[in-house]
Design a protein around this motif. Structure first.
Motif, PDB file in Angstrom:
ATOM      1  N   SER A  33       0.804  -1.218   0.000  1.00 35.63           N
ATOM      2  CA  SER A  33       0.000   0.000   0.000  1.00 35.63           C
ATOM      3  C   SER A  33       0.837   1.269   0.000  1.00 35.63           C
ATOM      4  CB  SER A  33      -0.947   0.019   1.199  1.00 35.63           C
ATOM      5  OG  SER A  33      -0.204  -0.011   2.398  1.00 35.63           O
ATOM      6  N   MET A 101     -12.380   2.109   1.967  1.00 36.34           N
ATOM      7  CA  MET A 101     -11.595   1.801   0.770  1.00 36.34           C
ATOM      8  C   MET A 101     -11.240   0.319   0.688  1.00 36.34           C
ATOM      9  SD  MET A 101     -10.777   4.231  -1.444  1.00 36.34           S
ATOM     10  CE  MET A 101      -9.128   4.163  -2.085  1.00 36.34           C
ATOM     11  N   ASP A 103      -9.502  -2.956   0.368  1.00 34.85           N
ATOM     12  CA  ASP A 103      -8.190  -3.313  -0.201  1.00 34.85           C
ATOM     13  C   ASP A 103      -7.746  -2.350  -1.300  1.00 34.85           C
ATOM     14  OD1 ASP A 103      -8.188  -5.437   1.523  1.00 34.85           O
ATOM     15  OD2 ASP A 103      -8.647  -6.948   0.002  1.00 34.85           O
ATOM     16  N   ASN A 104      -8.545  -1.329  -1.572  1.00 36.24           N
ATOM     17  CA  ASN A 104      -8.221  -0.374  -2.638  1.00 36.24           C
ATOM     18  C   ASN A 104      -7.369   0.793  -2.156  1.00 36.24           C
ATOM     19  OD1 ASN A 104      -9.924  -1.513  -4.876  1.00 36.24           O
ATOM     20  ND2 ASN A 104     -11.498  -1.206  -3.333  1.00 36.24           N
ATOM     21  N   TRP A 105      -7.143   0.885  -0.854  1.00 34.32           N
ATOM     22  CA  TRP A 105      -6.423   2.032  -0.305  1.00 34.32           C
ATOM     23  C   TRP A 105      -4.925   1.943  -0.615  1.00 34.32           C
ATOM     24  CZ3 TRP A 105      -2.784   2.738   3.786  1.00 34.32           C
ATOM     25  CH2 TRP A 105      -2.569   4.087   4.116  1.00 34.32           C
ATOM     26  N   ARG A 106      -4.385   3.069  -1.075  1.00 38.74           N
ATOM     27  CA  ARG A 106      -2.949   3.169  -1.336  1.00 38.74           C
ATOM     28  C   ARG A 106      -2.454   4.534  -0.890  1.00 38.74           C
ATOM     29  NH1 ARG A 106      -4.449  -1.135  -2.334  1.00 38.74           N
ATOM     30  NH2 ARG A 106      -3.979  -2.517  -4.087  1.00 38.74           N
ATOM     31  N   ASP A 113      -1.147  -1.405  -9.803  1.00 34.37           N
ATOM     32  CA  ASP A 113      -2.152  -2.125  -9.015  1.00 34.37           C
ATOM     33  C   ASP A 113      -3.529  -2.028  -9.646  1.00 34.37           C
ATOM     34  OD1 ASP A 113      -0.081  -2.508  -7.333  1.00 34.37           O
ATOM     35  OD2 ASP A 113      -1.049  -1.705  -5.549  1.00 34.37           O
ATOM     36  N   LYS A 114      -4.259  -3.129  -9.578  1.00 36.33           N
ATOM     37  CA  LYS A 114      -5.652  -3.110 -10.021  1.00 36.33           C
ATOM     38  C   LYS A 114      -6.517  -2.727  -8.835  1.00 36.33           C
ATOM     39  CE  LYS A 114      -7.182  -5.823 -13.906  1.00 36.33           C
ATOM     40  NZ  LYS A 114      -7.815  -7.061 -14.361  1.00 36.33           N
ATOM     41  N   ARG A 115      -7.355  -1.727  -9.022  1.00 37.17           N
ATOM     42  CA  ARG A 115      -8.219  -1.282  -7.938  1.00 37.17           C
ATOM     43  C   ARG A 115      -9.598  -0.950  -8.470  1.00 37.17           C
ATOM     44  NH1 ARG A 115      -5.508   3.674  -5.262  1.00 37.17           N
ATOM     45  NH2 ARG A 115      -4.853   4.094  -7.387  1.00 37.17           N
ATOM     46  N   GLU A 116     -10.533  -0.833  -7.542  1.00 35.01           N
ATOM     47  CA  GLU A 116     -11.879  -0.389  -7.887  1.00 35.01           C
ATOM     48  C   GLU A 116     -12.027   1.064  -7.457  1.00 35.01           C
ATOM     49  OE1 GLU A 116     -14.689  -2.910  -5.978  1.00 35.01           O
ATOM     50  OE2 GLU A 116     -13.916  -4.742  -6.922  1.00 35.01           O
ATOM     51  N   VAL A 118     -13.935   3.594  -5.521  1.00 34.83           N
ATOM     52  CA  VAL A 118     -14.909   3.601  -4.417  1.00 34.83           C
ATOM     53  C   VAL A 118     -15.692   4.902  -4.468  1.00 34.83           C
ATOM     54  CG1 VAL A 118     -15.204   3.496  -1.912  1.00 34.83           C
ATOM     55  CG2 VAL A 118     -13.404   2.148  -3.020  1.00 34.83           C
TER      56      VAL A 118
END
Length: 200
Positions: A33, A101, A103-106, A113-116, A118
């Motif tokens: 992250s 967030m 697992d999408n938090w960075r 990274d692949k993210r959604e 939110v």
């Protein structure tokens, strides 16, 4: 140590406990992250993230010194209490933000990274509630323990966090395209629905 010092110090400790705990929990899942100044491809991106990292590190030191040694210019007690309220609200907002967030938090630009995207919970009222949480904690500590050195080291990270937001927004448009553009049109950068508030 008086009650203002205790609450302010607790806000700083709890805030960074949440920050590092979230990183630890994501790392246990194999997610890196902390991407600050690590995966940037342009010199400007690296420079902004690197300065932001320095600014957000230095402000903590100055805040803790100001709180522990109760360093402040003569300001009304009312403003000092308002500062604590700001800080507590900032901690709560940050905690809710990183929790929603999932697992999408960075931290920093995570280009690989692949993210959604939110858009629920607090993200319906702010595109950057975690950054807003940082700002509220910084401003709250400044209100409670105002001194000129702390003023500088409060403005410095707030400016750098704002530049980071602008940088991340360009990146998010690249990644999510029209979905993020529509989101920008609906929700304010810091606070508010666009139908009621203008972009801030």
């Amino acid at each position: 140590m008086n009650i203002l010092q205790v609450f302010s110090l607790m806000c700083v400790v709890v805030f960074y406990f949440i920050y590092f705990s979230k990183q630890y929990l994501l790392r246990k899942k194999g997610i890196k992250s902390n991407q600050i100044a690590k995966n940037t491809v342009h010199n400007k991106e690296f420079f902004i993230e690197f300065l932001m990292k320095i600014a957000t590190f230095l402000v903590v030191i100055v805040e803790v010194v100001s709180i522990v040694f109760n360093i402040y210019r003569e300001i009304p007690l009312f403003f000092r209490f308002i500062g604590v309220i700001f800080s507590i609200f900032g901690v709560c907002l940050f905690a809710i933000s990183v929790w929603q967030m999932r697992d999408n938090w960075r931290a920093g630009l995570a280009r690989n990274d692949k993210r959604e995207l939110v858009q629920t919970g607090v993200y319906t009222m702010s595109r950057n509630p975690a950054f807003l949480g940082f700002d509220l904690v910084y401003i709250g500590i400044l209100f409670s323990f105002f001194n000129l050195i702390l003023l500088f080291f409060t403005i410095f990270p707030i400016v750098m966090l704002h530049l980071q937001i602008l940088q991340e927004e360009r990146y998010l448009v690249e990644i999510f395209g029209e979905e993020y553009v529509k989101y920008q049109k609906k929700v304010g950068r810091y606070f508010g629905r666009k139908s009621v508030f203008s972009d801030v």
